[in-house]
Design a protein around this motif. Structure first.
Motif, PDB file in Angstrom:
ATOM      1  N   THR A   1       0.421  -1.274   0.243  1.00  0.00           N
ATOM      2  CA  THR A   1       0.188  -0.300  -0.005  1.00  0.00           C
ATOM      3  C   THR A   1       0.817   1.374   0.063  1.00  0.00           C
ATOM      4  O   THR A   1       0.389   2.574  -1.097  1.00  0.00           O
ATOM      5  N   ASP A   2       1.558   1.325   0.914  1.00  0.00           N
ATOM      6  CA  ASP A   2       2.798   2.695   0.878  1.00  0.00           C
ATOM      7  C   ASP A   2       3.378   2.594  -0.474  1.00  0.00           C
ATOM      8  O   ASP A   2       3.917   4.055  -0.745  1.00  0.00           O
ATOM      9  N   GLY A   3       3.835   1.733  -1.381  1.00  0.00           N
ATOM     10  CA  GLY A   3       4.792   1.864  -2.876  1.00  0.00           C
ATOM     11  C   GLY A   3       3.611   2.462  -3.362  1.00  0.00           C
ATOM     12  O   GLY A   3       4.421   3.058  -4.233  1.00  0.00           O
TER      13      GLY A   3
ATOM     14  N   ALA B   1     -23.235  -2.776  -5.099  1.00  0.00           N
ATOM     15  CA  ALA B   1     -23.314  -3.416  -3.738  1.00  0.00           C
ATOM     16  C   ALA B   1     -23.205  -2.350  -2.482  1.00  0.00           C
ATOM     17  O   ALA B   1     -23.769  -2.595  -1.148  1.00  0.00           O
ATOM     18  N   MET B   2     -22.189  -1.796  -2.150  1.00  0.00           N
ATOM     19  CA  MET B   2     -21.287  -1.405  -1.352  1.00  0.00           C
ATOM     20  C   MET B   2     -21.466   0.118  -1.448  1.00  0.00           C
ATOM     21  O   MET B   2     -21.385   1.034   0.111  1.00  0.00           O
ATOM     22  N   GLY B   3     -22.899   0.796  -2.278  1.00  0.00           N
ATOM     23  CA  GLY B   3     -23.201   1.940  -2.106  1.00  0.00           C
ATOM     24  C   GLY B   3     -22.261   2.528  -2.473  1.00  0.00           C
ATOM     25  O   GLY B   3     -22.142   4.170  -1.635  1.00  0.00           O
ATOM     26  N   ILE B   4     -21.437   2.706  -3.403  1.00  0.00           N
ATOM     27  CA  ILE B   4     -20.053   3.513  -3.389  1.00  0.00           C
ATOM     28  C   ILE B   4     -20.489   4.192  -5.147  1.00  0.00           C
ATOM     29  O   ILE B   4     -21.383   3.606  -6.423  1.00  0.00           O
TER      30      ILE B   4
ATOM     31  N   ASP C   1     -10.274   3.953  -1.118  1.00  0.00           N
ATOM     32  CA  ASP C   1     -10.723   3.159   0.224  1.00  0.00           C
ATOM     33  C   ASP C   1     -10.468   1.893  -0.851  1.00  0.00           C
ATOM     34  O   ASP C   1     -10.485   0.657   0.194  1.00  0.00           O
ATOM     35  N   TRP C   2     -12.007   1.679  -1.554  1.00  0.00           N
ATOM     36  CA  TRP C   2     -12.151   0.271  -2.344  1.00  0.00           C
ATOM     37  C   TRP C   2     -10.771  -0.192  -3.101  1.00  0.00           C
ATOM     38  O   TRP C   2     -10.795  -1.554  -2.823  1.00  0.00           O
TER      39      TRP C   2
ATOM     40  N   LEU D   1      -7.152   0.494  -1.876  1.00  0.00           N
ATOM     41  CA  LEU D   1      -6.836   0.003  -0.854  1.00  0.00           C
ATOM     42  C   LEU D   1      -6.910  -1.157  -0.356  1.00  0.00           C
ATOM     43  O   LEU D   1      -6.074  -1.541  -0.648  1.00  0.00           O
ATOM     44  N   ARG D   2      -8.480  -1.107  -0.047  1.00  0.00           N
ATOM     45  CA  ARG D   2      -8.419  -2.848   0.577  1.00  0.00           C
ATOM     46  C   ARG D   2      -8.084  -3.655  -0.720  1.00  0.00           C
ATOM     47  O   ARG D   2      -7.469  -5.293  -0.773  1.00  0.00           O
ATOM     48  N   GLY D   3      -7.687  -4.266  -1.825  1.00  0.00           N
ATOM     49  CA  GLY D   3      -7.464  -5.083  -2.748  1.00  0.00           C
ATOM     50  C   GLY D   3      -6.540  -4.835  -2.566  1.00  0.00           C
ATOM     51  O   GLY D   3      -5.083  -6.262  -2.469  1.00  0.00           O
ATOM     52  N   PHE D   4      -5.342  -3.224  -2.535  1.00  0.00           N
ATOM     53  CA  PHE D   4      -4.188  -3.462  -1.994  1.00  0.00           C
ATOM     54  C   PHE D   4      -3.868  -4.209  -0.570  1.00  0.00           C
ATOM     55  O   PHE D   4      -2.088  -4.635  -0.610  1.00  0.00           O
ATOM     56  N   ARG D   5      -4.416  -4.192  -0.039  1.00  0.00           N
ATOM     57  CA  ARG D   5      -4.601  -4.971   1.098  1.00  0.00           C
ATOM     58  C   ARG D   5      -4.981  -6.483   0.698  1.00  0.00           C
ATOM     59  O   ARG D   5      -4.820  -6.849   2.508  1.00  0.00           O
ATOM     60  N   GLN D   6      -4.617  -7.086   0.416  1.00  0.00           N
ATOM     61  CA  GLN D   6      -5.751  -8.000  -0.443  1.00  0.00           C
ATOM     62  C   GLN D   6      -6.476  -8.824   0.654  1.00  0.00           C
ATOM     63  O   GLN D   6      -6.911  -8.989   0.883  1.00  0.00           O
ATOM     64  N   PHE D   7      -7.309  -7.579   1.577  1.00  0.00           N
ATOM     65  CA  PHE D   7      -9.198  -7.267   1.631  1.00  0.00           C
ATOM     66  C   PHE D   7      -9.657  -7.611   2.383  1.00  0.00           C
ATOM     67  O   PHE D   7      -9.804  -7.912   3.243  1.00  0.00           O
ATOM     68  N   ASP D   8      -7.874  -7.538   3.306  1.00  0.00           N
ATOM     69  CA  ASP D   8      -7.775  -7.807   5.092  1.00  0.00           C
ATOM     70  C   ASP D   8      -7.747  -9.351   5.136  1.00  0.00           C
ATOM     71  O   ASP D   8      -8.509  -9.457   6.048  1.00  0.00           O
ATOM     72  N   ALA D   9      -7.430 -10.405   4.074  1.00  0.00           N
ATOM     73  CA  ALA D   9      -8.044 -11.695   4.448  1.00  0.00           C
ATOM     74  C   ALA D   9      -6.851 -11.919   5.716  1.00  0.00           C
ATOM     75  O   ALA D   9      -5.886 -11.256   6.009  1.00  0.00           O
ATOM     76  N   PRO D  10      -7.081 -12.520   6.505  1.00  0.00           N
ATOM     77  CA  PRO D  10      -6.269 -13.211   7.442  1.00  0.00           C
ATOM     78  C   PRO D  10      -5.332 -14.499   6.724  1.00  0.00           C
ATOM     79  O   PRO D  10      -4.029 -14.830   7.445  1.00  0.00           O
TER      80      PRO D  10
END
Length: 229
Positions: free
Chosen positions: A67-69, A104-107, A117-118, A120-129
């Motif tokens: 994300t930072d990159g 669906a997300m109301g964006i 924000d959406w 960036l979620r992808g860059f974070r791998q959707f915050d999966a564990p």
């Protein structure tokens, strides 16, 4: 095997999951899923696939670095081959699923912050564990064998996970900064990063998880030759 979904039920029912519960996935279950996936077809039985299964702080480090990159303007350094410009017909399907997800997300289209924000979620791998980084042996770089094998095993992996109640999304955004992924995923230099799979327990309350992508019709995709009609 009572209660285990059949093959057609898994394939037709599977969805890409982009919202996950804050709940760990047992290592033993992941190993079982990968073991099943490795029965996928392999070109000339090369089995050139490899898997780096990442969780905890190493995965958080990948998220931060990726994300930072991107936010710093670092160029995309993904290692697999891709088009510089997606052909119009295929781009249309990408736009279609994006509209479904944003709806669906109301964006709203003009809501730049929510859209960012959406992304960036992808860059974070959707915050999966869990992130499973799929790699292939570098000696096969440039061949058609590696994409065939990695595609087959990744498909098998997400279906095996779905049959066990886990959700996945095949995610190239999460490996945009390949050096970060390589460092924190401890990926050897003799392997090429192909793709990653974000995995976890689906969050039923996350609206995008209910989205089912539209598919081409049989008439569009299939040509029958030599049959008596």
């Amino acid at each position: 095997m009572t209660g285990v979904p059949g093959y057609d039920e898994v394939v037709v029912g599977r969805r890409s999951i982009r919202g996950f519960l804050d709940k760990p996935v047992p290592k033993e279950l992941i190993a079982e899923i990968i073991g099943v996936a490795m029965r996928a077809p392999s070109s000339f039985n090369n089995q050139c696939w490899n898997f780096s299964v990442v969780t905890g702080e190493p995965l958080e480090a990948i998220r931060r670095g990726n994300t930072d990159g991107i936010l710093a303007g670092n160029p995309d350094s993904r290692e697999f081959r891709r088009f510089d410009k997606v052909p119009d017909a295929h781009r249309g399907r990408q736009i279609e699923i994006a509209k479904q997800l944003f709806g669906a997300m109301g964006i709203e289209r003009e809501d730049k912050d929510a859209r960012q924000d959406w992304v960036l979620r992808g860059f974070r791998q959707f915050d999966a564990p869990v992130s499973i980084v799929v790699t292939y042996d570098r000696v096969l770089l440039g061949s058609d064998i590696a994409p065939f094998d990695c595609g087959a095993v990744t498909n098998a992996l997400v279906n095996a996970a779905w049959s066990r109640g886990l959700g996945c999304v095949i995610n190239s955004q999460g490996i945009m900064q390949s050096p970060v992924v390589r460092e924190h995923g401890r990926i050897p230099d003799d392997q090429v990063i192909m793709i990653c799979v974000a995995m976890g327990w689906p969050d039923a309350a996350f609206p995008a998880n209910a989205v089912v992508s539209n598919r081409k019709s049989l008439d569009e995709a299939v040509r029958f030759v030599g049959f008596d009609d």
